[in-house]
Design a protein around this motif. Structure first.
Motif, short mmCIF file in Angstrom:
data_model
loop_
_atom_site.label_atom_id
_atom_site.label_comp_id
_atom_site.label_asym_id
_atom_site.label_seq_id
_atom_site.Cartn_x
_atom_site.Cartn_y
_atom_site.Cartn_z
N ALA A 75 95.69 8.79 -21.22
CA ALA A 75 95.88 10.23 -21.02
C ALA A 75 96.76 10.81 -22.12
CB ALA A 75 96.51 10.50 -19.66
N ASP A 76 97.60 9.99 -22.69
CA ASP A 76 98.46 10.44 -23.79
C ASP A 76 97.63 10.95 -24.96
OD1 ASP A 76 101.16 7.96 -23.62
OD2 ASP A 76 100.77 9.78 -22.47
N PHE A 77 96.42 10.43 -25.07
CA PHE A 77 95.61 10.76 -26.24
C PHE A 77 94.42 11.62 -25.86
CE2 PHE A 77 98.48 7.84 -27.64
CZ PHE A 77 98.24 6.54 -27.24
N ASN A 78 94.60 12.39 -24.82
CA ASN A 78 93.57 13.36 -24.42
C ASN A 78 92.28 12.73 -23.96
OD1 ASN A 78 95.33 15.31 -25.15
ND2 ASN A 78 94.38 15.77 -27.09
N LEU A 79 92.33 11.50 -23.50
CA LEU A 79 91.09 10.90 -23.01
C LEU A 79 90.90 11.10 -21.52
CD1 LEU A 79 90.93 7.61 -25.09
CD2 LEU A 79 89.55 9.64 -25.32
N VAL A 80 91.92 11.58 -20.85
CA VAL A 80 91.81 11.81 -19.41
C VAL A 80 91.81 13.32 -19.19
CG1 VAL A 80 92.94 11.48 -17.19
CG2 VAL A 80 93.01 9.68 -18.89
N PRO A 81 90.86 13.81 -18.43
CA PRO A 81 90.81 15.25 -18.22
C PRO A 81 92.10 15.78 -17.61
CG PRO A 81 88.87 14.22 -17.33
CD PRO A 81 89.78 13.11 -17.75
N HIS A 82 92.31 17.02 -17.91
CA HIS A 82 93.57 17.65 -17.59
C HIS A 82 93.94 17.57 -16.12
CE1 HIS A 82 96.81 20.44 -17.84
NE2 HIS A 82 96.22 21.27 -17.03
N ARG A 109 104.01 10.32 -16.69
CA ARG A 109 102.63 10.79 -16.74
C ARG A 109 102.18 11.33 -15.39
NH1 ARG A 109 101.36 5.95 -19.12
NH2 ARG A 109 102.00 6.12 -21.28
N GLU A 535 82.51 14.40 -17.32
CA GLU A 535 82.72 15.79 -17.69
C GLU A 535 81.44 16.32 -18.28
OE1 GLU A 535 86.83 15.48 -19.82
OE2 GLU A 535 85.52 13.75 -19.98
N GLU A 553 80.71 7.47 -19.29
CA GLU A 553 81.58 7.85 -20.41
C GLU A 553 82.99 7.30 -20.23
OE1 GLU A 553 80.54 9.45 -23.12
OE2 GLU A 553 82.56 9.18 -23.88
N LYS A 554 83.52 7.48 -19.04
CA LYS A 554 84.89 7.03 -18.80
C LYS A 554 85.00 6.38 -17.43
CE LYS A 554 86.67 10.75 -21.55
NZ LYS A 554 87.40 11.99 -21.65
N ALA B 79 87.12 16.69 -24.39
CA ALA B 79 87.42 15.68 -23.39
C ALA B 79 88.62 16.03 -22.55
CB ALA B 79 87.63 14.35 -24.08
N ILE B 80 89.37 16.95 -23.00
CA ILE B 80 90.59 17.19 -22.27
C ILE B 80 90.35 17.82 -20.95
CG2 ILE B 80 92.77 18.24 -22.24
CD1 ILE B 80 91.90 16.47 -24.52
N ASP B 81 89.71 18.95 -20.99
CA ASP B 81 89.68 19.57 -19.69
C ASP B 81 88.26 19.83 -19.26
OD1 ASP B 81 88.95 22.49 -20.06
OD2 ASP B 81 90.48 22.21 -21.56
N GLY B 164 91.32 11.70 -29.43
CA GLY B 164 92.32 10.69 -29.14
C GLY B 164 92.54 9.69 -30.25
N ILE B 168 98.09 9.30 -31.00
CA ILE B 168 99.41 9.90 -31.06
C ILE B 168 99.55 10.81 -29.86
CG2 ILE B 168 100.92 11.37 -32.44
CD1 ILE B 168 99.24 10.67 -34.84
N ARG B 169 100.67 10.77 -29.23
CA ARG B 169 100.86 11.62 -28.05
C ARG B 169 100.78 13.09 -28.42
NH1 ARG B 169 105.90 9.16 -24.62
NH2 ARG B 169 104.76 7.39 -23.75
#
Lengths: 575, 316
Positions: A75-82, A109, A535, A553-554, B79-81, B164, B168-169
């Motif tokens: 999730a730190d790297f935007n791979l998990v939806p918000h 997190r 998604e 995908e995930k 992928a974010i939201d 991703g 990096i965070r």
């Protein structure tokens, strides 16, 4: 058999500091289980969905300190939806009901709302310490609640959270009667704070030892604050910039001169070189130095400063330090245990700043090195083999070659041998992140040698299912496995399903696992949650009924006592 | 909370995974894809689209041991939201993405990419190109409104990033990409890629001015602008001392005349905090490193200006 009264057993258990040890003794016999259960003060929940809060608090009614982790690491790297989940509110609500004596809460997190913070502030009269790491969902209003209502607050530590700025008055909410603060870290806040309120707060909290300011704090304010807190041990300096007036420099120099206790420095967001010299007087006692948010510091100034830091144990820098700078670190910092080199160009492009040479220099100069995070543009097998020989004590080894599948530039080979040397030599290795061009062979080595490995991160690596199977079959202490963009499919996923119950979690994204594979896994292992994250655009009719052949995908798989979670959003399917 | 924005681009997501081709076709995730995307191909990444052939050489993926399937199996979803903010298109924006910037895939080696992507090769200018490319992207995708783009540090569309990667965070990315919300604006030159305002002070003037260095392409334009800005303060000194044909960039500038003929010198403070004479380095390097300007006068300046003249003379 010798029989000890409970009080003695409990006293013996007091010496066990790790959760794992306490977990283990509680399984010895019923008597020990009961003693341990009632005497456990610090509870660690590695996955908030593995167990319900009620169950935790029923088992440990004496809990004083709770740590909970939410979203998966990627999730730190935007791979998990918000809005995937990880809400802290259920934990806080349940604790308010069942463990009102709670004193410390550490969340990582998780999604923390202002409502949660307000409840936290009001429901726990002995509350002392709040640590939020990589959380989101709250604003300075929530912080104002904490400041206002937590009498006796000792620690407010906000690390790298996304905090909405609703104004600067939260700091003024600490009442005049608040004198108990020991640690205050608001470095991640973007907005301004009321600096005179801050100065007064610092002045009346005589026990303050850790203070990390945010970027909005200028040197002028820093000087005033340091004057009131000369006993600080940890300091985050704020922006470290001012108008170019010589008086500021002189005052800064004097301020630091009086701060003999500083051991940990960070901040320097906009540091101009001339001000760096002001801290030379304390460099020689520093053990921790974090310059990874200071892109304005040039290599030569960095080197000049590092030369003074001969007691340094932990160093975080940007890759602008270059191989030359790392060589200087290797010469000066013989006590170095942890090094992190971050990319100064966060989008991963640009001129190569550090290469394998820097790492080799560090490894030969710093034999105590045990923890590494290294972003670089290239790496060779030879370098890794040398590093493995020089530093056999690595417990954490994370290498990120910015070009995801880059081979050894000299031999054009994959980096299997290099990483193989690392896992073979570093018998205590607990955490490993791979990068570069890698075949299945590296996983064979990992499975064979990395017997203490607990966390493995894989990206763009491997050739076939065999790679993943080597790891699952080999690493008997594996707890977290996260894989992205690698050719592992259903066969690998289903090869050793029992393994997943011995692990905290498995993440796979952009791999070859299909819907059918996930269903099969879920069917075989009812005590796992197999979450598939989909998604899609609303108009996509495939969403309704994707076939089993459809690639997922995930996927996030984790052991749990609770069954599918009830707060899963629409796009998360639990099989 | 508005989520950070990052976009999955052409690039690795379609290149790495050797999924069964059938699956690749079946997984038409994002609705409208142009036929090119769904075309089945086998080949090394980077070789499938004609307009990317010139980039193959710069891709380290050329060294991959096996052919990877390209194709549309990956959508370009944000992928974010899951609430589907704008996405890079599969919606037909891809070709514009390429055309607009010569979409560099992983361009990690600045030196390799320099020839093809001059705007992107230099890390210091990365953000400029990024913003401009981002502008193209927005138009291409036909969508608007990235919420809090400034706050969160818009991901560089130009570089065809994989979601991703590098790992990096967000927090770090945002910290490095954005400006601090300070009241006093120091001219640190990191104000964002669209403009670069720096303070200009002139000795003896009652107040300072600010100029946007990005508005000018070379020293000549810049000095003209400065001259206009400060002409009010130099009455009587700017008219006749012109020494025509002095040197390339500065020759025709009246400010040069002003400087060489009078007791002013144009200086700037660079990133290191040192005061330098304007004109020594190429224009781009100057705009990268300039934090603020000062028009020095009087005895301070006398030592500087003549050197500028000599240097210019050498150029002739």
């Amino acid at each position: 058999m010798t029989y000890f009264p409970d009080e003695v057993v409990e006293h013996i258990f007091d010496f066990l500091s790790s959760h794992r040890d306490r977990n283990n003794v509680s399984t010895v016999c019923k008597a020990w289980y009961l003693v341990e259960q009632l005497s456990r003060l610090r509870v660690f929940v590695g996955n908030c969905y593995a167990v319900r809060p009620e169950r935790v608090m029923a088992r440990f009614p004496g809990m004083k300190c709770l740590t909970v982790k939410g979203k998966p690491h990627f999730a730190d790297f935007n791979l998990v939806p918000h809005d995937w989940g990880g809400d802290a509110l259920p934990w806080i609500e349940t604790a308010a009901r069942c463990c009102p004596g709670l004193e410390e809460l550490r969340l990582k997190r998780m999604v923390v709302s202002d409502e949660s913070l307000e409840l936290l502030a009001r429901a726990f009269p002995n509350f002392k310490s709040l640590v939020l790491i990589s959380c989101e969902g709250f604003s300075t209003d929530g912080l104002a609640e904490i400041a206002t209502h937590c009498r006796g607050l000792r620690e407010l530590d906000l690390q790298e959270n996304e905090v909405e700025d609703h104004g600067r008055q939260w700091l003024s909410c600490f009442p005049d009667s608040c004198t108990s603060l020991v640690s205050l870290n608001f470095a991640c806040l973007k907005g301004e704070v009321n600096t005179s309120a801050l100065e007064r707060l610092v002045a009346r909290c005589q026990n303050l030892r850790c203070l990390k300011l945010n970027r909005a704090i200028s040197i002028e304010s820093l000087i005033k604050i340091l004057a009131r807190a000369p006993n600080l041990v940890e300091l985050g300096t704020g922006s470290f910039t001012a108008d170019h007036r010589t008086e500021a420099y002189q005052n800064l120099l004097n301020a630091f001169y009086k701060c003999n206790s500083i051991r940990n420095l960070s901040g320097f967001w906009d540091a101009a070189p001339r001000y760096l010299q002001a801290i030379y007087s304390i460099c020689s006692s520093l053990t921790v130095l974090n310059l990874s948010y200071a892109p304005a510091i040039q290599v030569n100034d960095l080197i000049k400063m590092i030369r003074h830091c001969f007691k340094l144990q932990k160093l975080w820098v940007l890759d602008s330090i270059g191989d030359k700078g790392l060589a200087a670190v290797a010469c000066a910092c013989k006590e170095l245990q942890e090094l992190r080199v971050f990319p100064s160009d966060v989008y991963g492009t640009g001129i190569a700043a550090v290469t394998e040479e820097g790492l080799v220099a560090i490894s030969s100069g710093c034999p105590k090195l045990n923890s590494l995070l290294y972003f670089c543009h290239q790496m060779t097998n030879a370098a890794l083999i040398t590093v493995a020989k020089n530093c056999p004590h690595f417990t954490r080894f994370r290498l990120c070659i910015l070009d995801p599948v880059k081979p050894d530039p000299i031999s054009n080979e994959p980096l299997d041998e290099g990483f193989g040397a690392i896992v073979k030599s570093c018998k205590d290795l607990k955490r490993l992140s791979l990068s570069g061009l890698l075949t299945d062979k590296v996983f064979l080595y990992i499975g064979m040698y990395a017997s203490r490995l607990e966390m493995l991160s894989i990206a763009f690596a491997g050739e076939s299912d065999k790679g993943m199977v080597y790891v699952l079959n080999g690493c008997k202490n594996l707890k977290k496995l996260e894989i992205r963009d690698s050719p592992f499919g259903d066969a690998a996923l289903l090869e050793n399903v029992g393994k997943y119950e011995t692990m905290r979690s498995l993440w796979m994204s952009s791999c070859d696992v299909t819907q059918g594979g996930c269903k099969a896994l879920a069917a075989k292992m009812p005590r796992l949650n197999v979450e598939v994250i989909n998604e899609r655009e609303e108009s996509d009719e495939m969403v309704e009924n994707p076939s089993d052949m459809h690639r997922v995908e995930k996927m996030y798989v984790y052991r749990t006592l609770t069954g599918p979670r009830d707060d899963a959003p629409d796009f998360v399917w639990t099989f | 909370m508005s989520p950070p924005l990052e976009h999955d681009y052409i690039g690795l997501s379609e290149l790495h995974s050797p999924a069964a081709v059938a699956v690749a076709v079946g997984a038409a995730e994002d609705g409208a894809l142009n036929l090119k995307e769904t075309e089945l191909r086998l080949g090394l990444p980077g070789s499938e689209l004609p307009d990317r052939n010139d980039l193959v050489g710069s891709l380290s993926l050329g060294l991959l041991p096996k052919p990877l399937v390209s194709g549309a199996k990956r959508g370009f979803s944000d992928a974010i939201d899951g609430a589907g903010k704008w996405r890079l298109a599969a919606v037909g924006g891809r070709s514009e993405v390429d055309a607009g910037k010569g979409g560099a895939l992983f361009s990690p080696k600045g030196e390799n990419c320099d020839g093809q992507l001059p705007a992107l090769g230099n890390a210091g200018k990365g953000k400029d190109a990024v913003a401009k490319a981002t502008e193209h992207e927005r138009k291409a995708a036909g969508q608007v409104g990235i919420a809090n783009g400034n706050e969160r540090g818009v991901a560089p569309a130009a570089k065809a990033q994989v979601v991703g990667w590098p790992p990096i965070r967000n927090y770090r990315k945002n910290s490095m990409a954005t400006n601090p919300p300070k009241n006093k604006e120091d001219a640190d030159g990191k104000q964002g890629s669209a403009c670069l305002y720096v303070k200009v002070s002139m000795d003896g003037a009652p107040y300072l001015r600010k100029v946007d260095l990005k508005m000018y392409k070379n020293y000549k334009e810049f000095s003209l602008a400065l001259e206009e800005m400060f002409s009010g303060f130099t009455i009587g000194q700017c008219d006749s001392h012109g020494i025509p044909g002095l040197c390339d960039g500065l020759a025709d500038s009246k400010l040069t005349d002003l400087l060489s003929g009078s007791e002013y010198a144009l200086t700037y403070e660079d990133k290191d905090g040192d005061w330098m004479l304007v004109g020594d380095v190429p224009w781009e390097m100057f705009t990268d490193s300039c934090r603020r300007l000062r028009i020095m006068k009087g005895s301070d300046a006398i030592g500087l200006a003549p050197r500028a003249m000599e240097k210019c003379k050498n150029h002739n």
